[in-house]
Write a protein that holds these residues in place. Structure first.
Motif, PDB file in Angstrom:
ATOM      1  N   VAL A 139       0.847  -1.199   0.000  1.00  0.00           N
ATOM      2  CA  VAL A 139       0.000   0.000   0.000  1.00  0.00           C
ATOM      3  C   VAL A 139       0.880   1.246   0.000  1.00  0.00           C
ATOM      4  CG1 VAL A 139      -1.658   1.352   1.346  1.00  0.00           C
ATOM      5  CG2 VAL A 139      -1.960  -1.116   1.132  1.00  0.00           C
ATOM      6  N   PHE A 140       1.903   1.250   0.844  1.00  0.00           N
ATOM      7  CA  PHE A 140       2.822   2.392   0.900  1.00  0.00           C
ATOM      8  C   PHE A 140       3.528   2.604  -0.434  1.00  0.00           C
ATOM      9  CE2 PHE A 140       7.357   3.508   1.461  1.00  0.00           C
ATOM     10  CZ  PHE A 140       7.207   4.847   1.810  1.00  0.00           C
ATOM     11  N   VAL A 141       3.997   1.513  -1.048  1.00  0.00           N
ATOM     12  CA  VAL A 141       4.712   1.619  -2.327  1.00  0.00           C
ATOM     13  C   VAL A 141       3.814   2.236  -3.396  1.00  0.00           C
ATOM     14  CG1 VAL A 141       5.787   0.314  -4.202  1.00  0.00           C
ATOM     15  CG2 VAL A 141       6.280  -0.292  -1.820  1.00  0.00           C
ATOM     16  N   PHE A 142       2.598   1.734  -3.516  1.00  0.00           N
ATOM     17  CA  PHE A 142       1.687   2.259  -4.529  1.00  0.00           C
ATOM     18  C   PHE A 142       1.217   3.667  -4.193  1.00  0.00           C
ATOM     19  CE2 PHE A 142       1.007  -2.287  -5.770  1.00  0.00           C
ATOM     20  CZ  PHE A 142       1.383  -2.142  -7.094  1.00  0.00           C
ATOM     21  N   LEU A 143       1.078   3.985  -2.905  1.00  0.00           N
ATOM     22  CA  LEU A 143       0.758   5.364  -2.522  1.00  0.00           C
ATOM     23  C   LEU A 143       1.819   6.325  -3.030  1.00  0.00           C
ATOM     24  CD1 LEU A 143      -0.597   5.348   1.168  1.00  0.00           C
ATOM     25  CD2 LEU A 143      -1.728   6.313  -0.833  1.00  0.00           C
ATOM     26  N   VAL A 177       5.316  14.018   4.313  1.00  0.00           N
ATOM     27  CA  VAL A 177       5.074  13.888   5.759  1.00  0.00           C
ATOM     28  C   VAL A 177       4.033  12.803   6.016  1.00  0.00           C
ATOM     29  CG1 VAL A 177       4.157  15.065   7.791  1.00  0.00           C
ATOM     30  CG2 VAL A 177       5.729  16.268   6.268  1.00  0.00           C
ATOM     31  N   GLY A 178       2.957  12.811   5.226  1.00  0.00           N
ATOM     32  CA  GLY A 178       1.927  11.792   5.389  1.00  0.00           C
ATOM     33  C   GLY A 178       2.458  10.403   5.128  1.00  0.00           C
ATOM     34  N   ALA A 179       3.251  10.242   4.060  1.00  0.00           N
ATOM     35  CA  ALA A 179       3.820   8.938   3.739  1.00  0.00           C
ATOM     36  C   ALA A 179       4.778   8.466   4.828  1.00  0.00           C
ATOM     37  CB  ALA A 179       4.539   9.001   2.394  1.00  0.00           C
ATOM     38  N   THR A 180       5.532   9.401   5.402  1.00  0.00           N
ATOM     39  CA  THR A 180       6.459   9.043   6.478  1.00  0.00           C
ATOM     40  C   THR A 180       5.707   8.554   7.705  1.00  0.00           C
ATOM     41  OG1 THR A 180       8.029  10.709   5.683  1.00  0.00           O
ATOM     42  CG2 THR A 180       8.345   9.892   7.925  1.00  0.00           C
ATOM     43  N   ILE A 221      -0.557   5.719  11.486  1.00  0.00           N
ATOM     44  CA  ILE A 221      -1.287   5.377  10.262  1.00  0.00           C
ATOM     45  C   ILE A 221      -2.477   6.298  10.090  1.00  0.00           C
ATOM     46  CG2 ILE A 221      -2.753   3.586   9.214  1.00  0.00           C
ATOM     47  CD1 ILE A 221      -0.785   1.522  10.359  1.00  0.00           C
ATOM     48  N   PHE A 222      -3.188   6.578  11.165  1.00  0.00           N
ATOM     49  CA  PHE A 222      -4.370   7.448  11.111  1.00  0.00           C
ATOM     50  C   PHE A 222      -3.989   8.845  10.619  1.00  0.00           C
ATOM     51  CE2 PHE A 222      -7.379  10.387  13.199  1.00  0.00           C
ATOM     52  CZ  PHE A 222      -8.576   9.868  12.729  1.00  0.00           C
ATOM     53  N   VAL A 223      -2.917   9.411  11.154  1.00  0.00           N
ATOM     54  CA  VAL A 223      -2.486  10.757  10.746  1.00  0.00           C
ATOM     55  C   VAL A 223      -1.943  10.740   9.321  1.00  0.00           C
ATOM     56  CG1 VAL A 223      -0.873  12.635  11.226  1.00  0.00           C
ATOM     57  CG2 VAL A 223      -2.038  11.484  13.113  1.00  0.00           C
ATOM     58  N   LEU A 227      -3.575  12.855   6.211  1.00  0.00           N
ATOM     59  CA  LEU A 227      -2.918  13.833   5.336  1.00  0.00           C
ATOM     60  C   LEU A 227      -3.190  13.523   3.875  1.00  0.00           C
ATOM     61  CD1 LEU A 227       0.467  14.341   7.197  1.00  0.00           C
ATOM     62  CD2 LEU A 227      -0.879  16.194   6.224  1.00  0.00           C
ATOM     63  N   LYS A 228      -3.169  12.260   3.520  1.00  0.00           N
ATOM     64  CA  LYS A 228      -3.384  11.867   2.126  1.00  0.00           C
ATOM     65  C   LYS A 228      -4.813  12.158   1.664  1.00  0.00           C
ATOM     66  CE  LYS A 228       0.650  10.054   0.971  1.00  0.00           C
ATOM     67  NZ  LYS A 228       1.458  10.568  -0.162  1.00  0.00           N
ATOM     68  N   LEU A 229      -5.785  12.012   2.577  1.00  0.00           N
ATOM     69  CA  LEU A 229      -7.173  12.227   2.168  1.00  0.00           C
ATOM     70  C   LEU A 229      -7.660  13.646   2.450  1.00  0.00           C
ATOM     71  CD1 LEU A 229      -9.270  12.161   4.844  1.00  0.00           C
ATOM     72  CD2 LEU A 229      -8.742   9.747   4.744  1.00  0.00           C
ATOM     73  N   ALA A 230      -6.764  14.512   2.892  1.00  0.00           N
ATOM     74  CA  ALA A 230      -7.098  15.922   3.158  1.00  0.00           C
ATOM     75  C   ALA A 230      -8.144  16.055   4.251  1.00  0.00           C
ATOM     76  CB  ALA A 230      -7.554  16.634   1.889  1.00  0.00           C
ATOM     77  N   MET A 231      -7.974  15.289   5.317  1.00  0.00           N
ATOM     78  CA  MET A 231      -8.859  15.395   6.471  1.00  0.00           C
ATOM     79  C   MET A 231      -8.594  16.713   7.192  1.00  0.00           C
ATOM     80  SD  MET A 231      -9.178  12.730   9.687  1.00  0.00           S
ATOM     81  CE  MET A 231      -7.436  12.895  10.131  1.00  0.00           C
ATOM     82  N   PHE A 232      -9.638  17.459   7.458  1.00  0.00           N
ATOM     83  CA  PHE A 232      -9.501  18.717   8.190  1.00  0.00           C
ATOM     84  C   PHE A 232      -8.910  18.431   9.577  1.00  0.00           C
ATOM     85  CE2 PHE A 232     -10.990  22.077  10.952  1.00  0.00           C
ATOM     86  CZ  PHE A 232     -10.859  23.217  10.173  1.00  0.00           C
ATOM     87  N   PRO A 233      -7.880  19.150  10.052  1.00  0.00           N
ATOM     88  CA  PRO A 233      -7.232  20.325   9.451  1.00  0.00           C
ATOM     89  C   PRO A 233      -5.934  19.994   8.714  1.00  0.00           C
ATOM     90  CG  PRO A 233      -6.615  20.154  11.744  1.00  0.00           C
ATOM     91  CD  PRO A 233      -7.440  18.938  11.443  1.00  0.00           C
ATOM     92  N   LEU A 234      -5.823  18.797   8.164  1.00  0.00           N
ATOM     93  CA  LEU A 234      -4.625  18.381   7.437  1.00  0.00           C
ATOM     94  C   LEU A 234      -4.810  18.545   5.929  1.00  0.00           C
ATOM     95  CD1 LEU A 234      -4.005  15.055   9.441  1.00  0.00           C
ATOM     96  CD2 LEU A 234      -3.079  17.329   9.916  1.00  0.00           C
ATOM     97  N   HIS A 235      -5.611  19.514   5.536  1.00  0.00           N
ATOM     98  CA  HIS A 235      -6.057  19.660   4.155  1.00  0.00           C
ATOM     99  C   HIS A 235      -5.322  20.745   3.370  1.00  0.00           C
ATOM    100  CE1 HIS A 235      -8.001  22.868   6.390  1.00  0.00           C
ATOM    101  NE2 HIS A 235      -8.121  23.512   5.230  1.00  0.00           N
TER     102      HIS A 235
END
Length: 502
Positions: A139-143, A177-180, A221-223, A227-235
């Motif tokens: 999942v990480f690789v394809f992300l 940052v999100g991937a990390t 994983i949640f954070v 970040l990848k899905l632009a969850m507020f306030p990480l958008h």
């Protein structure tokens, strides 16, 4: 021969666009790269439809890459949930490609177009790979494949507006940052279990039970996915990326990228962390629920004051992501159905609206709402498509937006949370305001003098109207999407032992 192809469809779903991408780069300028990428997109859609038909019939598909059995080997596992998402991603790609020919030709130099379509196919590969794989590290690789190609696609908007470079750079920083965060979380799970196969992870985590390392892995994983899905306030990466990317890119990623990220969140929350895990349940209810409600209102309020149409739709997308997360936070079957069905409903609605914005850019040379005055008389079919998509965004009956909000309201009332139901309906009123601003400018204000604007070409209008047609058709008869979403929710609930709300 056909039996061999059918047996290897899960691998071909990813391999076909992956192999096609470098071939596309070698085709050079002209329409050859576009025609080849279009053919590949339709082929991947045909594969996903076949996989969805199999999974929808109640037969999950398990494919062992290289004949290495899991958990040692990488497994591609397709059930109703990810088959549904595969069909959304590949279907949007198949519609965006015909749309892209005129749009890309007007926004990107001819000598760069082959590389643009190469990046597009790589992005498609990554999104399909994330969705189909049953391996957490995969999942990480394809992300990363999808993310890196998306950064390039967003930056390609610099030929029209140099601010696309800044938008791509900000997206790169936030995405990295999100991937990390995500890969650190995966590492913590591997430290506990010694495996990366999702099904095996779920079994071993359940045996291991709660621990500080597990909680930290969950939070990372949640954070990271947030970040990848632009969850507020990480958008913060999303508005500029959607505003300055080429129109075809915005139409594609707005309808697919965040949907795949929501799928990843669903898969990890209810498959990998699927045991009786009170920490997760409390996080969803006490963190995700208020965040989702704030996103619904805050992003919609900001959208009201935007002058750029693409930027307005970008903030609207953040609010719509809030709806998806709200259904997840309910921890009920109806709430999950609302989230899953809204993946499709928002994809067709927002894909159509961003296509319309691209038509305005092609004809008027701008997406500024104040510059679109009177455009409803010059581009009647394009503007009508926006009105139809806007009604779906609001949630008017007989549109897919109404179906999503109906299930959300129903889920909140089942729990006795009537204030949340009122908030869902109240947030729809904000959508009325920002959609009306565009309608007012297009129909009720005089056109600027000396400005010649023509209707968009059929190659761009037809894909937009197909998506508008879907938003109306599946608003009238939602049996296919709601049944698929219900079965997907059953799959998630059946594979988890979370304390579900009654």
């Amino acid at each position: 021969m056909l039996d061999i192809i059918k047996a290897n469809l899960p691998a071909l779903q990813v391999v076909v666009p992956l192999v096609a991408a470098p071939v596309c780069a070698m085709l050079g300028r002209g329409n050859r790269a576009w025609a080849f990428a279009t053919l590949v997109s339709f082929l991947t859609f045909a594969i996903s439809v076949s996989l969805f038909a199999t999974a929808y019939g109640g037969s999950p598909v398990s494919y062992e890459m290289g004949s290495w059995a899991p958990p040692i080997g990488i497994e591609y596992r397709i059930d109703v949930l990810n088959a549904f998402v595969l069909m959304i991603v590949s279907g949007i790609a198949a519609l965006v490609m015909p749309y892209a020919r005129r749009s890309v030709a007007s926004e990107i130099p001819a000598e760069r177009q082959a590389f643009f379509y190469t990046a597009f196919l790589l992005c498609l590969t990554g999104l399909l790979g994330v969705t189909i794989t049953g391996d957490a590290f995969n999942v990480f690789v394809f992300l990363e494949i999808s993310s890196l190609s998306t950064y390039a696609l967003v930056a390609s908007g610099a030929w029209r507006n140099k601010r696309a470079l800044t938008a791509a750079y900000n997206y790169l920083i936030m995405g990295t940052v999100g991937a990390t965060f995500f890969v650190i979380g995966i590492g913590m799970l591997y430290m506990i279990t010694g495996t990366l196969n999702m099904a095996d992870l779920a079994a071993r985590i359940a045996e291991h039970g709660d621990s500080r390392t597990l909680r930290m892995g969950f939070v990372f994983i949640f954070v990271g996915v947030g970040l990848k899905l632009a969850m507020f306030p990480l958008h913060l990466w999303l508005p500029n990326a959607y505003s300055y990317a080429p129109s075809a890119v915005t139409s594609f990623i707005a309808a697919t990228a965040t949907k795949v990220a929501v799928y990843v969140l669903l898969r990890f929350m209810f498959t990998v962390f699927g045991f009786d895990y009170a920490f997760q349940a409390s996080t969803l209810e006490n963190v995700l629920l208020p965040v989702a409600i704030v996103a619904m209102f805050a992003a919609s309020l900001v959208a009201i004051f935007q002058d750029d149409l693409k930027r307005m739709l970008a903030y609207s997308s953040i609010a719509q992501i809030g709806y998806m997360l709200l259904g997840l936070a309910f921890l009920t079957h109806t709430g999950l159905v609302a989230t899953i069905v809204h993946l499709f409903n928002h994809a067709v609605t927002k894909g159509a609206l961003f296509m319309v914005a691209g038509c305005f850019v092609l004809s008027a040379g701008t997406s500024s709402i104040s510059s679109l005055r009177g455009i409803g008389r010059d581009m009647p079919w394009t503007t009508a498509a926006f009105v139809a998509g806007g009604l779906s965004l609001i949630g008017l009956p007989l549109t897919v937006g109404f179906i999503s909000k109906w299930y959300l309201v129903q889920a909140s009332l089942e729990l006795g949370w009537w204030p949340v139901a009122l908030l869902i309906m109240g947030s729809s009123l904000l959508a009325v305001i920002y959609v009306w601003r565009v309608v007012e400018a297009a129909y009720l204000q005089p056109a600027p003098e000396g400005v010649a604007r023509r209707e968009a070409p059929l190659s761009m209008l037809v894909p937009a109207w197909i998506l508008v047609g879907f938003s109306i058709w599946f608003g009238i008869d939602a049996s296919l999407t709601t049944t698929a979403a219900s079965r997907a929710a059953d799959t998630l609930i059946g594979s988890s032992q979370i304390l579900w709300q009654e």
